[in-house]
Motif scaffolding. Structure first.
Motif, short mmCIF file in Angstrom:
data_model
loop_
_atom_site.label_atom_id
_atom_site.label_comp_id
_atom_site.label_asym_id
_atom_site.label_seq_id
_atom_site.Cartn_x
_atom_site.Cartn_y
_atom_site.Cartn_z
N SER A 1 0.94 -1.60 -0.62
CA SER A 1 -0.11 -0.15 -0.20
C SER A 1 1.17 1.29 -0.04
N VAL A 2 0.44 2.39 -0.46
CA VAL A 2 0.78 3.33 0.03
C VAL A 2 0.11 4.71 -0.12
N SER A 3 0.43 5.65 0.22
CA SER A 3 -0.24 6.97 1.37
C SER A 3 0.75 8.06 0.42
N PHE A 4 -0.98 9.08 0.65
CA PHE A 4 0.51 10.57 0.36
C PHE A 4 -0.60 11.29 0.72
N THR A 5 0.06 12.63 1.38
CA THR A 5 -0.22 13.38 2.18
C THR A 5 0.11 14.94 1.20
N PHE A 6 -1.27 15.81 1.19
CA PHE A 6 -0.65 16.77 0.71
C PHE A 6 -1.50 17.80 1.67
N THR A 7 -0.89 19.28 1.46
CA THR A 7 -1.17 20.32 1.65
C THR A 7 -1.06 21.29 0.72
N ASN A 8 -2.23 22.07 0.61
CA ASN A 8 -2.62 22.77 -0.66
C ASN A 8 -2.60 22.30 -1.72
#
Length: 208
Positions: free
Chosen positions: A189-196
Motif C-alpha cells: 500500500s502507499v499513502s500520499f499526504t498533500f497540503t495546499n
C-alpha cells in the motif's frame, strides 16, 4: 493562524482514524431525516452514493472558504447510518460527523463520512473502496511520484484511490489518499499526504 492550523491537524487526525476503522467517539443512530426529497436525492439513495456525488462536496474551515451545507449533503446522500459528535480544539462547538454506507459501483464497498461545523462541511472522507485495479498502478509509477506533485496529477497517474480524507481549503487544506491495489505487489500500500494541493509526504508499506 496558529489556531486554524490546529483545527486542520485535528480534523485530519480524526479522518485518518475513521479511514482505519478506529474511533474513540461514541456513535449513535442519526435521528435527522428529510421530510421532502428531491428527485436527485431519491435517485442517489436508490442507486447509491457515487464518486461524483462525493467529489461535489466542498469543504473549508470556518470563515476560510466556500463549503457545502449539511442539508444539501443529506439531500444527496439520504439519511446517515450514524452520527458522531467530535470535539475539535479551537472550536467553541462540537463538529458532527455523519457516516453513510449506501454507495454505488464507483465507490463499491466504501464507507463515506462528512463532518460539519455550524452547518457547513469542514471535512470529508471515504475508506475501504474496492475499486478495479488500475493497470498503471505499479511500483514504477508509484516511485515516479515526487514531492511537490499536485493531487490531481497523482490521481491522473495512479487512478482513483481506495481511500481519501480531505479537510480545510486553500493554504490550510490537508489531504490524504491511499492505494492498496499495487500491481505485482500483493499486500502493498502507499499513502500520499498533500497540503495546499502539493505532495509533502509519501508512505509506502510492503514494497520491499
Amino acid at each position: 493562524m496558529k489556531k486554524i492550523t490546529t483545527i486542520t491537524v485535528a480534523l485530519l487526525a480524526g479522518l485518518t482514524l475513521t479511514a482505519c476503522g478506529k474511533t474513540s467517539s461514541t456513535s449513535s443512530s442519526s435521528t435527522s431525516a428529510t421530510s421532502k426529497k428531491s428527485t436527485t436525492s431519491s435517485e442517489t439513495t436508490s442507486n447509491g452514493i457515487t464518486l461524483d456525488n462525493y467529489k461535489s462536496i466542498q469543504v473549508a474551515l470556518p470563515n476560510s472558504g466556500t463549503a457545502t451545507n449539511e442539508a444539501k449533503v443529506k439531500s444527496m446522500f439520504g439519511k446517515p447510518d450514524q452520527s458522531t459528535k467530535t470535539s475539535i480544539t479551537g472550536l467553541d462547538k462540537e463538529a458532527t460527523q455523519y457516516t453513510w454506507t449506501n454507495v454505488g459501483k464507483t465507490l463499491s464497498g466504501a464507507t463515506v463520512t462528512a463532518s460539519f461545523y455550524g452547518g457547513k462541511a469542514v471535512a470529508k472522507a471515504y475508506s475501504n473502496a474496492s475499486l478495479t485495479p488500475n493497470a498503471k498502478l505499479t511500483t514504477t509509477t508509484v516511485n515516479g511520484i515526487k514531492q511537490g506533485d499536485s493531487l490531481s496529477s497523482v490521481e491522473a497517474k495512479l487512478g482513483t484511490p481506495n481511500a481519501e480524507s480531505i479537510s480545510g481549503s486553500g493554504a490550510l487544506s490537508a489531504q490524504i489518499i491511499n492505494y492498496t491495489s499495487i500491481k505485482g505487489k500483493s499486500g502493498a500500500s502507499v499513502s500520499f499526504t498533500f497540503t495546499n494541493n502539493k505532495l509533502v509526504t509519501t508512505t509506502k508499506s510492503s514494497f520491499n
